[in-house]
Design a protein around this motif. Structure first.
Motif, mmCIF file in Angstrom:
data_model
loop_
_atom_site.group_PDB
_atom_site.id
_atom_site.type_symbol
_atom_site.label_atom_id
_atom_site.label_comp_id
_atom_site.label_asym_id
_atom_site.label_seq_id
_atom_site.Cartn_x
_atom_site.Cartn_y
_atom_site.Cartn_z
ATOM 1 N N PRO A 1 49.391 43.329 31.499
ATOM 2 C CA PRO A 1 48.383 44.291 32.772
ATOM 3 C C PRO A 1 47.271 44.303 31.158
ATOM 4 O O PRO A 1 46.344 44.586 32.104
ATOM 5 C CB PRO A 1 49.254 45.861 32.338
ATOM 6 C CG PRO A 1 50.297 45.941 32.113
ATOM 7 C CD PRO A 1 50.555 44.058 31.551
ATOM 8 N N GLU A 2 47.616 43.882 30.030
ATOM 9 C CA GLU A 2 46.684 44.179 29.177
ATOM 10 C C GLU A 2 45.368 43.482 29.718
ATOM 11 O O GLU A 2 44.030 43.028 29.326
ATOM 12 C CB GLU A 2 46.907 44.514 27.275
ATOM 13 C CG GLU A 2 46.167 44.120 27.003
ATOM 14 C CD GLU A 2 45.600 44.342 25.563
ATOM 15 O OE1 GLU A 2 45.082 43.698 24.989
ATOM 16 O OE2 GLU A 2 47.052 44.098 24.957
ATOM 17 N N THR B 1 43.422 44.966 32.081
ATOM 18 C CA THR B 1 42.360 45.748 31.411
ATOM 19 C C THR B 1 41.038 45.585 31.264
ATOM 20 O O THR B 1 40.172 46.349 30.957
ATOM 21 C CB THR B 1 43.645 46.831 30.926
ATOM 22 O OG1 THR B 1 44.135 47.530 31.051
ATOM 23 C CG2 THR B 1 42.481 47.929 29.682
ATOM 24 N N ARG B 2 41.453 44.314 29.975
ATOM 25 C CA ARG B 2 40.400 43.474 29.463
ATOM 26 C C ARG B 2 39.353 43.013 30.531
ATOM 27 O O ARG B 2 37.902 43.433 30.082
ATOM 28 C CB ARG B 2 40.975 42.639 28.549
ATOM 29 C CG ARG B 2 41.554 42.971 27.310
ATOM 30 C CD ARG B 2 40.777 43.950 26.110
ATOM 31 N NE ARG B 2 41.871 44.337 25.362
ATOM 32 C CZ ARG B 2 41.359 44.029 24.087
ATOM 33 N NH1 ARG B 2 40.474 43.412 23.679
ATOM 34 N NH2 ARG B 2 42.282 44.916 23.695
ATOM 35 N N ALA C 1 38.574 44.279 33.485
ATOM 36 C CA ALA C 1 37.961 45.043 34.003
ATOM 37 C C ALA C 1 36.786 46.074 32.654
ATOM 38 O O ALA C 1 36.532 46.425 33.268
ATOM 39 C CB ALA C 1 39.115 46.656 34.328
ATOM 40 N N GLU C 2 37.293 45.691 31.638
ATOM 41 C CA GLU C 2 36.397 46.919 30.467
ATOM 42 C C GLU C 2 34.781 45.519 30.967
ATOM 43 O O GLU C 2 33.760 46.473 30.273
ATOM 44 C CB GLU C 2 37.039 46.527 29.818
ATOM 45 C CG GLU C 2 38.221 47.644 28.952
ATOM 46 C CD GLU C 2 38.871 47.401 27.954
ATOM 47 O OE1 GLU C 2 38.614 46.339 27.261
ATOM 48 O OE2 GLU C 2 39.485 48.042 27.159
#
Length: 156
Positions: free
Chosen positions: A141-142, A145-146, A148-149
């Motif tokens: 999932p990271e 997340t990255r 999305a960032e």
């Protein structure tokens, strides 16, 4: 021995060790993936295959399912959008010159925006299929997340 038809792309094949390094570098250059750290890019590289398209060969077809994205190792390509109302073709240029094709649509699942055609003698790409890409996002999932960032930074 069977001769290969020069007007057809090669079947996707596993990446060599050198190609894995090249694919990782290309992924790191993609705007969408610029915030993803190298160890997580390797997860994506592990899902990629190498493929070669021949001159004038269609790499993606407009309005087809966005089931893959390409990182372009070598070769030139063009994008042509056909207006569904008029049937007129128009070459599509993007402000950002990247070595990637279909990166955003692999996330959204929207149909392919324009036909993509190899215009060099050959176009060598690294391909990742959408189910494999989404699986990598679910199991790591990271990565999501990255991504999305990075996309949020673009919106500011």
């Amino acid at each position: 021995m069977v001769e290969k038809d020069n007007n057809q792309s090669s079947a996707p094949v596993p990446l060599s060790k050198n190609e894995k390094v090249e694919a990782k570098n290309l992924l790191a250059e993609a705007d969408m993936l610029r915030k993803v750290p190298p160890p997580l890019l390797e997860v994506l590289v592990g899902q990629m295959k190498a493929r070669v398209f021949q001159k004038n060969e269609t790499m993606l077809e407009q309005d087809q399912e966005s089931d893959r994205m390409y990182m372009v190792k070598s070769g030139e390509y063009k994008r042509i959008r056909v207006n569904p109302d008029t049937g007129k073709s128009q070459t599509v240029e993007f402000a950002i010159k990247a070595h990637s094709i279909n990166t955003m649509r692999i996330l959204s699942g929207e149909p392919v925006f324009a036909n993509v055609e190899c215009i060099s003698d050959k176009c060598k790409v690294f391909e990742i299929m959408r189910p494999n890409f989404l699986h990598a996002l679910q199991t790591h999932p990271e990565i999501a997340t990255r991504i999305a960032e990075g996309l949020c930074e673009d919106l500011r």
